[in-house]
Design a protein around this motif. Structure first.
Motif, PDB file in Angstrom:
ATOM      1  N   ALA A   1     -39.569  12.695  71.042  1.00  0.00           N
ATOM      2  CA  ALA A   1     -40.401  13.897  71.134  1.00  0.00           C
ATOM      3  C   ALA A   1     -39.551  15.128  71.409  1.00  0.00           C
ATOM      4  O   ALA A   1     -39.667  16.150  70.714  1.00  0.00           O
ATOM      5  CB  ALA A   1     -41.450  13.721  72.228  1.00  0.00           C
TER       6      ALA A   1
ATOM      7  N   ARG B   1     -39.762   6.942  72.870  1.00  0.00           N
ATOM      8  CA  ARG B   1     -40.744   7.871  72.306  1.00  0.00           C
ATOM      9  C   ARG B   1     -40.577   9.249  72.925  1.00  0.00           C
ATOM     10  O   ARG B   1     -40.692  10.274  72.235  1.00  0.00           O
ATOM     11  CB  ARG B   1     -42.148   7.333  72.544  1.00  0.00           C
ATOM     12  CG  ARG B   1     -43.251   8.188  71.925  1.00  0.00           C
ATOM     13  CD  ARG B   1     -44.607   7.533  72.075  1.00  0.00           C
ATOM     14  NE  ARG B   1     -44.657   6.246  71.370  1.00  0.00           N
ATOM     15  CZ  ARG B   1     -45.731   5.472  71.337  1.00  0.00           C
ATOM     16  NH1 ARG B   1     -46.829   5.838  71.983  1.00  0.00           N
ATOM     17  NH2 ARG B   1     -45.711   4.339  70.681  1.00  0.00           N
ATOM     18  N   SER B   2     -40.316   9.300  74.221  1.00  0.00           N
ATOM     19  CA  SER B   2     -40.099  10.581  74.894  1.00  0.00           C
ATOM     20  C   SER B   2     -38.852  11.274  74.357  1.00  0.00           C
ATOM     21  O   SER B   2     -38.845  12.490  74.131  1.00  0.00           O
ATOM     22  CB  SER B   2     -39.968  10.365  76.400  1.00  0.00           C
ATOM     23  OG  SER B   2     -41.117   9.738  76.937  1.00  0.00           O
TER      24      SER B   2
ATOM     25  N   VAL C   1     -43.587  11.851  63.507  1.00  0.00           N
ATOM     26  CA  VAL C   1     -43.636  13.309  63.635  1.00  0.00           C
ATOM     27  C   VAL C   1     -43.365  13.969  62.285  1.00  0.00           C
ATOM     28  O   VAL C   1     -44.055  14.910  61.879  1.00  0.00           O
ATOM     29  CB  VAL C   1     -42.609  13.785  64.683  1.00  0.00           C
ATOM     30  CG1 VAL C   1     -42.552  15.312  64.719  1.00  0.00           C
ATOM     31  CG2 VAL C   1     -42.953  13.242  66.066  1.00  0.00           C
TER      32      VAL C   1
ATOM     33  N   VAL D   1     -46.115  17.683  69.547  1.00  0.00           N
ATOM     34  CA  VAL D   1     -45.318  16.529  69.106  1.00  0.00           C
ATOM     35  C   VAL D   1     -45.744  15.270  69.851  1.00  0.00           C
ATOM     36  O   VAL D   1     -45.888  14.195  69.245  1.00  0.00           O
ATOM     37  CB  VAL D   1     -43.816  16.811  69.307  1.00  0.00           C
ATOM     38  CG1 VAL D   1     -42.986  15.543  69.081  1.00  0.00           C
ATOM     39  CG2 VAL D   1     -43.349  17.914  68.361  1.00  0.00           C
ATOM     40  N   LEU D   2     -45.957  15.388  71.150  1.00  0.00           N
ATOM     41  CA  LEU D   2     -46.417  14.229  71.918  1.00  0.00           C
ATOM     42  C   LEU D   2     -47.787  13.755  71.442  1.00  0.00           C
ATOM     43  O   LEU D   2     -48.065  12.547  71.399  1.00  0.00           O
ATOM     44  CB  LEU D   2     -46.463  14.580  73.406  1.00  0.00           C
ATOM     45  CG  LEU D   2     -45.117  14.681  74.127  1.00  0.00           C
ATOM     46  CD1 LEU D   2     -45.289  15.253  75.527  1.00  0.00           C
ATOM     47  CD2 LEU D   2     -44.444  13.303  74.206  1.00  0.00           C
TER      48      LEU D   2
ATOM     49  N   SER E   1     -37.338  15.968  68.479  1.00  0.00           N
ATOM     50  CA  SER E   1     -38.104  16.592  67.398  1.00  0.00           C
ATOM     51  C   SER E   1     -38.351  18.069  67.691  1.00  0.00           C
ATOM     52  O   SER E   1     -38.241  18.922  66.798  1.00  0.00           O
ATOM     53  CB  SER E   1     -39.441  15.874  67.211  1.00  0.00           C
ATOM     54  OG  SER E   1     -39.251  14.526  66.831  1.00  0.00           O
TER      55      SER E   1
ATOM     56  N   LEU F   1     -47.503  11.612  68.548  1.00  0.00           N
ATOM     57  CA  LEU F   1     -47.012  10.290  68.946  1.00  0.00           C
ATOM     58  C   LEU F   1     -48.032   9.514  69.771  1.00  0.00           C
ATOM     59  O   LEU F   1     -47.728   8.432  70.274  1.00  0.00           O
ATOM     60  CB  LEU F   1     -45.713  10.440  69.736  1.00  0.00           C
ATOM     61  CG  LEU F   1     -44.532  11.029  68.956  1.00  0.00           C
ATOM     62  CD1 LEU F   1     -43.327  11.210  69.861  1.00  0.00           C
ATOM     63  CD2 LEU F   1     -44.163  10.145  67.773  1.00  0.00           C
TER      64      LEU F   1
ATOM     65  N   LEU G   1     -44.003  21.044  72.399  1.00  0.00           N
ATOM     66  CA  LEU G   1     -43.774  19.701  72.929  1.00  0.00           C
ATOM     67  C   LEU G   1     -45.092  18.940  73.027  1.00  0.00           C
ATOM     68  O   LEU G   1     -45.156  17.741  72.682  1.00  0.00           O
ATOM     69  CB  LEU G   1     -43.109  19.797  74.305  1.00  0.00           C
ATOM     70  CG  LEU G   1     -42.888  18.478  75.052  1.00  0.00           C
ATOM     71  CD1 LEU G   1     -42.002  17.535  74.250  1.00  0.00           C
ATOM     72  CD2 LEU G   1     -42.292  18.738  76.435  1.00  0.00           C
TER      73      LEU G   1
END
Length: 340
Positions: free
Chosen positions: A121, A117-118, A226, A65-66, A124, A69, A62
């Motif tokens: 994330a 966006r969260s 991503v 991925v964040l 994804s 972003l 996580l």
């Protein structure tokens, strides 16, 4: 607190309890209890340790991925946030499908990222977690097939794994290719519902179709960022694979705690297939995951059903209980209402 959602969660827990009660009833309850009570505490502590490493690994996925972003988060914070994510999955019906909106809210509050966006994330991360699991399952089935003729139940489960391995990527590609049409459909159907809900909430303005469309566009944009970052994908996939491996070690150790050695390859197949049952309408897939695991392992292992049941229950107690304990504290501290 949303009364309808709370009622759905209560019903989900009652359904899970019912499934577990039927499952325990079909086994030898006395022998099942004896097996659980005789488990080696030191090895059970290692089961918990493996589960903690799993949670940390997926927290790193996580975090990766964040980072792609543009949202920075420390590893220990990512670990806590992911526990909060698992908490929301484990106390809301339909597993990840029910918990991810709450998880996105949790991420947005911790990182100050936009909600879209969260959500992108965590979506994804869930998608990336799928591929190693199916890879493990297919490898386990293929290896097992070289040693014996596959039982009918295993052939069916392998067919499910193959179907998922094809259907999920094809479905994802189709949704991405036709994302404009999908966005238009969602805006047309979802906006009136969101507007009706907003009217009943004090201090909340009704969103326009344009604003809903913009939010969906931001979501797809985040997904694209991503998907087009090879380094980030490789790191997140590696962390996901490590997490799955730790789960498998956890179940293998649960059998060791009962002085019952088992073939690890069988565990490699069973754990991912059990996780498929997490999409059932009980909190965290409880009841159904245990049933699938016990059914598969009873067929694949020359081990009494009560012993298999005890190992699965001990393993699932750690998988379910550890993130609920840690994640519950995280959610309470941050102040996210999982029933809101």
């Amino acid at each position: 607190m949303d009364g309808d959602r709370l009622r759905a969660t209560v019903v989900g827990f009652l359904a899970a309890a019912g499934v577990l009660a039927v499952l325990v009833y079909t086994l030898d309850v006395g022998e099942l209890s004896e097996n659980i009570l005789r488990a080696e505490p030191r090895l059970l502590a290692l089961v918990v340790g493996a589960i903690l490493v799993w949670l940390f690994a997926w927290g790193l996925a996580l975090r990766t991925v964040l980072s792609v972003l543009g949202e920075k988060i420390r590893p220990r914070v990512a670990f806590l946030v992911f526990n909060g994510a698992m908490f929301s999955n484990n106390v809301t019906p339909f597993g990840q499908a029910g918990g991810e909106p709450v998880t996105a809210l949790l991420i947005s509050q911790v990182t100050d990222a936009e909600y879209e966006r969260s959500l992108a994330a965590i979506a994804s991360v869930d998608t990336l977690n799928f591929f190693p699991s199916i890879g493990f399952a297919l490898f386990g089935a293929a290896y097992y097939a070289t040693r014996i003729t596959l039982p009918r139940q295993l052939r069916f489960a392998t067919g499910v794994a193959v179907l998922l391995a094809v259907a999920v990527p094809v479905g994802g590609y189709t949704a991405w290719r036709y994302r404009a049409s999908l966005s238009g459909f969602v805006v047309g159907r979802l906006t009136p519902l969101v507007q009706r809900v907003a009217r009943g909430l004090p201090g909340v303005s009704e969103p326009s179709p344009e604003s809903v469309a913009q939010r969906i566009e931001h979501f797809f944009g985040a997904i694209e960022r991503v998907a087009t970052d090879p380094k980030g994908l490789a790191l997140a996939m590696s962390a996901s694979t490590l997490g799955w491996f730790c789960q498998m070690i956890g179940l293998w150790l649960a059998f060791q705690a009962l002085s019952q050695p088992v073939d690890f390859v069988v565990i490699m197949f069973a754990v991912p297939m059990g996780a498929v049952a997490g999409a059932t309408p009980t909190p965290g897939g409880s009841g159904f995951i245990e049933t699938v695991l016990i059914a598969l392992l009873t067929v694949l292992l020359p081990v009494p059903g009560a012993t298999v049941g005890a190992a699965v229950i001990l393993f699932r107690a750690a998988v379910f209980g550890v993130p609920v304990l840690i994640g519950g504290l995280v959610v309470s501290w941050i102040g996210v209402d999982v029933f809101g």
